[in-house]
Design a protein around this motif. Structure first.
Motif, PDB file in Angstrom:
ATOM      1  N   SER A   1     -11.850  13.975  -0.672  1.00 37.58           N
ATOM      2  CA  SER A   1     -11.819  12.939   0.495  1.00 37.58           C
ATOM      3  C   SER A   1     -12.466  13.386   1.680  1.00 37.58           C
ATOM      4  O   SER A   1     -12.399  12.931   2.658  1.00 37.58           O
ATOM      5  CB  SER A   1     -10.223  12.691   1.033  1.00 37.58           C
TER       6      SER A   1
ATOM      7  N   ASP B   1      -1.574  13.943   0.436  1.00 39.11           N
ATOM      8  CA  ASP B   1      -2.597  14.871   0.405  1.00 39.11           C
ATOM      9  C   ASP B   1      -3.821  14.418   0.386  1.00 39.11           C
ATOM     10  O   ASP B   1      -4.205  13.805  -0.815  1.00 39.11           O
ATOM     11  CB  ASP B   1      -2.062  15.828  -0.778  1.00 39.11           C
ATOM     12  N   SER B   2      -4.806  14.620   1.346  1.00 39.63           N
ATOM     13  CA  SER B   2      -6.238  14.193   1.051  1.00 39.63           C
ATOM     14  C   SER B   2      -7.095  15.637   0.893  1.00 39.63           C
ATOM     15  O   SER B   2      -7.283  16.592   1.720  1.00 39.63           O
ATOM     16  CB  SER B   2      -6.736  13.552   2.550  1.00 39.63           C
TER      17      SER B   2
ATOM     18  N   ILE C   1      -0.886   8.165   1.280  1.00 39.56           N
ATOM     19  CA  ILE C   1      -1.523   9.418   0.361  1.00 39.56           C
ATOM     20  C   ILE C   1      -1.111  10.582   1.376  1.00 39.56           C
ATOM     21  O   ILE C   1      -1.496  10.830   2.335  1.00 39.56           O
ATOM     22  CB  ILE C   1      -3.056   9.235   0.243  1.00 39.56           C
TER      23      ILE C   1
ATOM     24  N   THR D   1       0.877  -1.024  -0.186  1.00 46.10           N
ATOM     25  CA  THR D   1      -0.271   0.053   0.086  1.00 46.10           C
ATOM     26  C   THR D   1       0.983   1.117   0.054  1.00 46.10           C
ATOM     27  O   THR D   1       2.286   1.153   0.201  1.00 46.10           O
ATOM     28  CB  THR D   1      -0.687  -0.045   1.321  1.00 46.10           C
TER      29      THR D   1
END
Length: 535
Positions: free
Chosen positions: A528, A523-524, A521, A518
């Motif tokens: 999101s 930047d959400s 991430i 995996t």
């Protein structure tokens, strides 16, 4: 005249009687003094540890409530005096220096006794014993050994070890504390932190790397004994540690000079000496875990027997039984580890290469300590969440054990790396085939053949290495349990522990097999935010 003679005779008889009593009293006093001053190693160990247990029962019971001791910073002077007057640290000191002989089984039992009443106290004993007295005994020069051991026995002195630095925790081999040779000995400079007993210890083992003429630091590591009375260690900050309130931790600035006899003498390299010291300490974690887990188990059973829910005792509920059964399996597994350490980690044995067993034992003991505390809190309920309740305090106090002396995630990874390295060297790819031939797992592997019968990819991701290490450490632990069972340990406890370990290995191998790559991430954004997707 006859009356006078009679009175004189009576007085003479009284005097003789009193003289006899005083003579007996003097004899008794002599015997007491003689007993106190007699060599500690000649005192029967059951009597020795029994006295220690009675004192802990007193100081954490009658004199001061255990909860109060747990939530107040530091340790009251009178309690410290009473505890150290029992000479618990003498079990780590050789007989030639008036100690009890450094018998590992005695060391473990003292740690177990302390941790039943107070986990921070047991850690204090462990720091002194495994991280100062044992290294000094194995590698120290004669003058400093004679001085330090005498002060520990007679003057209630304490000692600790400084390795960790603000920028170099798990990366200890790159520590920046350094030393140069001087006319008197060595000048040591650097910053150390998170050393238990900060500001308290009378002696410190300081780790440093040699600074060469060009300013570069040597790759090897050296250890030096520093006396508090010589100054040179400034406590720049005392930390408000989240748990273990009894022990002070802080940030220390080192600018100390020590004499030539203060340097520990490795048998080969300083790094191997450090590995021997750390592995020896990790192998003794079961002593601290043993008493603590037993206390959690006893508290849980006592509460669940007395607590009525729905018209019956809490202990009659199936889920409650499952939790307590799991705690009892932890107790059995750690008992087996204690037996292994007592026999295999004697002071005469070099443990620098005992990384797999040391890491397996340290990780599982500390994971089980935390799990036992979590189960106790769950069973006790809301009142256990009070800061002054043993359940809540135990969760906070046991948690750092999974971090210090090697973070468990890192140690699990190292277990897998060591096993894979050995498999490659032996040209074996099947995990069961390798574990079946390893003395640490030869008996337990058969119990788990179905789940362990697969080929290992030599190039695993870190997360898979960690998961695999968790499983392997439990296979090794099961081997210890089987050994203990063969010697006659309670069969019900043995079967329970084996069943629990099998279940854990199954779950961890499934997790290992299913681990997917995996990404994090960074930047959400707005896509999101769940509110943007309401109908």
């Amino acid at each position: 005249m006859s009356i006078f003679k009679g009175l004189v005779n009576i007085n003479i008889l009284c005097f003789k009687s009193l003289a006899a009593k005083f003579s007996k009293l003097r004899t008794t006093k002599k015997d007491i003094v003689k007993d106190i001053l007699s060599p500690l190693h000649k005192i029967d160990f059951e009597s020795f540890v029994g006295k220690f247990r009675e004192t802990l029962e007193s100081v954490f019971g009658e004199k001061q409530n255990v909860q109060e001791t747990s939530i107040n910073r530091g340790m009251p002077g009178l309690i410290m005096r009473d505890v150290l007057d029992c000479k618990p640290l003498s079990v780590f000191i050789p007989t030639e220096y008036d100690g009890r002989g450094a018998d590992v089984s005695e060391c473990l039992k003292v740690l177990e006794t302390a941790s039943y009443y107070s986990l921070p106290l047991s850690l204090m004993v462990g720091i002194n014993g495994a991280l100062f007295l044992q290294p000094l005994s194995l590698y120290g020069q004669e003058p400093i050994k004679q001085e330090a051991f005498k002060n520990f026995i007679e003057n209630r002195n304490m000692g600790g070890l400084m390795i960790t630095e603000p920028k170099y925790g798990s990366d200890a081999l790159h520590m920046q504390t350094n030393y140069v040779q001087t006319e008197k000995g060595y000048r040591i400079k650097g910053i150390k932190h998170w050393a238990g007993l900060t500001g308290w210890a009378d002696y410190w083992l300081l780790t440093a790397r040699k600074k060469n003429a060009d300013g570069d630091l040597s790759r090897d590591i050296d250890f030096f004994v520093h006396r508090k009375v010589d100054n040179g260690i400034e406590v720049e900050e005392m930390y408000n540690n989240l748990g273990l309130y009894m022990l002070p931790y802080g940030r220390n600035k080192i600018n100390a000079e020590v004499d030539a006899t203060s340097r520990l003498e490795p048998k080969s390299t300083g790094v191997k000496m450090m590995l021997d010291i750390l592995h020896r300490s990790r192998l003794q974690f079961p002593g601290m875990g043993m008493g603590f887990i037993k206390r959690m188990m006893d508290e849980a059973i006592d509460h669940c027997e007395k607590r009525l829910v729905g018209g019956q005792s809490l202990i009659n509920y199936d889920q409650v039984k499952e939790r307590i059964s799991r705690m009892q399996s932890y107790f059995t597994t750690v008992s087996a580890m204690c037996a292994y350490t007592a026999e295999k980690a004697k002071m005469s044995v070099d443990l620098s290469r005992a990384d797999i067993q040391a890491n397996a034992i340290k990780t599982i003991v500390t994971d089980y300590m935390q799990e036992a505390a979590q189960s106790l809190l769950q069973l006790v309920g809301a009142k256990g969440y009070k800061l002054d309740h043993i359940a809540g305090r135990s969760i906070v106090d046991s948690r750092p054990f999974q971090i210090f002396e090697g973070s468990n995630d890192i140690l699990y990874q190292q277990i897998s790396e060591s096993v894979i390295k050995a498999m490659r060297r032996s040209k074996i790819t099947n995990l069961f085939d390798y574990l079946k031939t390893n003395e640490l797992s030869e008996k337990s592997a058969d119990y788990l053949k179905k789940v362990l019968d697969f080929d290992i990819d030599y190039n695993l991701s870190q997360r898979k290495l960690v998961e695999l290490g968790k499983a392997i450490s439990r296979v090794i632990s099961m081997n210890f349990v089987i050994d203990l069972g063969e010697r006659g340990f309670n069969s019900h406890h043995i079967h329970n522990s084996i069943a629990q370990l099998k279940q854990e290995v199954n779950m961890m191998i499934q997790s290992y097999s299913g681990k997917m790559e995996t990404v994090v991430i960074a930047d959400s954004g707005s896509d999101s935010d769940w509110r943007n997707f309401l109908k």
